[in-house]
Design an enzyme around this catalytic site. Structure first.
Site, PDB file in Angstrom:
ATOM      1  CD  GLN A 160      51.486  62.546  38.736  1.00  0.00           C
ATOM      2  OE1 GLN A 160      50.732  61.606  38.593  1.00  0.00           O
ATOM      3  NE2 GLN A 160      51.672  63.450  37.798  1.00  0.00           N
ATOM      4  CD  GLU A 202      57.079  63.764  35.579  1.00  0.00           C
ATOM      5  OE1 GLU A 202      57.122  64.946  35.964  1.00  0.00           O
ATOM      6  OE2 GLU A 202      56.115  63.288  34.963  1.00  0.00           O
ATOM      7  CE  LYS A 334      50.644  65.152  30.884  1.00  0.00           C
ATOM      8  NZ  LYS A 334      49.966  64.298  31.898  1.00  0.00           N
TER       9      LYS A 334
HETATM   10  P1  PGA Z   1      52.110  61.168  33.493  1.00  0.00           P
HETATM   11  O1  PGA Z   1      52.342  62.326  34.553  1.00  0.00           O
HETATM   12  O2  PGA Z   1      52.946  61.465  32.306  1.00  0.00           O
HETATM   13  O3  PGA Z   1      52.509  59.926  34.228  1.00  0.00           O
HETATM   14  O4  PGA Z   1      50.638  61.191  33.178  1.00  0.00           O
HETATM   15  C1  PGA Z   1      52.394  63.685  34.211  1.00  0.00           C
HETATM   16  C2  PGA Z   1      51.210  64.461  34.735  1.00  0.00           C
HETATM   17  O5  PGA Z   1      50.290  63.906  35.384  1.00  0.00           O
HETATM   18  O6  PGA Z   1      51.139  65.672  34.512  1.00  0.00           O
HETATM   19 ZN    ZN Z   2      49.064  65.861  35.640  1.00  0.00          ZN
END
Ligand code: PGA
Ligand code: ZN
Length: 424
Positions: A160, A202, A334
């Site tokens: 990712q 992002e 988060k």
């Molecule tokens: P997400 O990606 O906000 O789509 O979950 C960010 C991450 O995986 O760190």
């Molecule tokens: Zn992540």
């Protein structure tokens, strides 16, 4: 005390609705905050409330906004905005579910963060100083995406996030300077090779690669082309986000057309550690693979930072359990994975207790809201990950940290590479 709370629908960086909350205090001070939204979410996350149906792809938040205006506002009216724990406890009790699904974590988080801003304004302080006092002087090591992949780039590559950190930079500002050059160099290299398809969710370059390792090679070239020593000055961090392509110990790498077991994934990643200057790997295995996480951490955790995102979902109890198993050595923080600031802080406190490092993180769906920068500095977390070095929902956060570094002047301490998590 809280005089009024107003919820409204605003829009995020993917053009989807999200929740904003605005809180006014009796003395006139006020605060405002917006909830972000993830795309590659862990199943243990608190849930955003979405309306479903056909409007805006089912992503509308009329229900969550109504929850702010009709349920949360009357319940919190008159409470002390500075008592974050009491406010958040009231939100949790009012919601009544383990995952905030009734009111919506998007509703509760926007209110929880807006209250913190209002309390800071009433105290006449910036939020980071209100949270951390005179001791809040640590500027985070930024982890910045150069290439996007996974759920943020149409699964064009399996991994990712391909990111960089600047362990040898001497200030937050310098880390941004260096990263800007690497980002430019990576774009130029990909464009020259016909491998550039645009930017991902992002802000990182959207690559057209045939293999995951092509991304790693491009990153190393970009670091060198920008004039830095790979590994020493600028190093690589990865977010594998393995929950997105793995379950039950089977991992399907679509780009390369092969399926790996847990052991195969671990071997592949250890091979990458030997071949490339990688200092941090997030979610190397899926959220349901705690044994794999522990095995990978045993093999690599003394050398690199092993980060749990979907695996730990900013949950204090999960952090303690992971520490018992020796799984991961760092927790991604988060706020919207929990839905209140108090629970988010509890996860960071649990991390400190068990000797884990922390990284405050944005989501792939973001806005101009910069609250997380204040959390990272106010709580002294030491690392910050908000996506790439493009698009204003990302740059707003980097720029806010620059302002805070300038405000601190020679009191500012830059976290540098020493802050990276390690298993001992
Ligand atoms: P997400 O990606 O906000 O789509 O979950 C960010 C991450 O995986 O760190
Ligand atoms: Zn992540």
């Amino acid at each position: 005390s809280i005089a009024s709370i107003r919820g409204r629908r605003v829009w995020d960086s993917r053009g989807r609705p999200t929740v904003e909350a605005e809180i006014r205090l009796a003395g006139g001070a006020w605060g405002r905050a917006i909830a972000p939204a993830g795309a590659s979410t862990g199943s243990g996350e608190a849930l955003d409330r979405r309306d479903g149906g056909t409007a805006f792809g089912g992503y509308d938040v009329k229900g969550a906004v109504a929850a702010v205006n009709e349920e949360i506002a009357p319940r919190l009216a008159g409470m002390d905005a500075a008592d974050q724990a009491a406010l958040d406890a009231a939100l949790i009790a009012l919601d009544g579910t383990p995952d905030k699904s009734r009111l919506g974590a998007n509703a509760t988080l926007a209110v929880s963060m807006a209250a913190a801003h209002a309390a800071a304004a009433a105290a006449g302080l910036p939020l980071w100083r209100h949270l951390g006092g005179e001791g809040a002087t640590l500027l985070p090591l930024p982890q910045i995406q150069i290439l996007g992949g996974g759920a943020h780039a149409g699964r064009r590559v399996d991994i990712q996030d391909f990111l960089v950190v600047c362990p040898a930079a001497t200030s937050f500002a310098e880390a941004l300077d260096w990263t800007a050059e690497v980002y430019r160099a990576a774009g130029a290299i990909m464009k020259a090779r016909g491998l550039l398809q645009g930017v991902a969710d992002e802000g990182g370059w959207w690559p057209a690669f045939d293999a995951n390792e092509q991304a790693l090679e491009t990153l190393v070239s970009a670091i060198g082309r920008a004039g830095f020593k790979p590994g020493e000055q600028v190093a690589i961090a990865l977010d594998i986000a393995a929950t997105d392509f793995g379950r039950g110990g089977r991992y399907r790498l679509g780009l390369e057309g092969r399926e790996l077991g847990t052991e195969g994934m671990i071997r592949m990643l250890l091979g990458w550690l030997d071949a490339y200057p990688i200092v941090s790997i997030e979610d190397p295995l899926a959220e349901d693979d705690a044994e794999g996480f522990a095995a990978f951490t045993r093999e690599a955790g003394a050398r690199i930072q092993v980060v749990g995102d979907d695996f730990l979902v900013t949950d204090a109890a999960r952090v303690r359990e992971a520490a018992r198993q020796g799984a991961a050595n760092t927790v991604l923080i988060k706020p919207n994975q929990r839905g209140t600031l108090t629970e988010t802080l509890a996860a960071w406190q649990a991390a400190r207790e068990v000797g884990y490092a922390g990284i405050v993180s944005a989501r792939s769906g973001e806005t101009e809201d910069v609250t997380i920068v204040h959390l990272a500095i106010g709580w002294g977390v030491g690392q910050l990950k908000v996506g790439s070095f493009a698009r204003s929902e990302r740059m707003a956060k980097w720029n806010e940290a620059l302002r805070i570094e300038e405000t601190l002047g020679n009191h500012a301490r830059f976290a540098g590479g020493a802050v990276l998590g390690r298993s001992r």
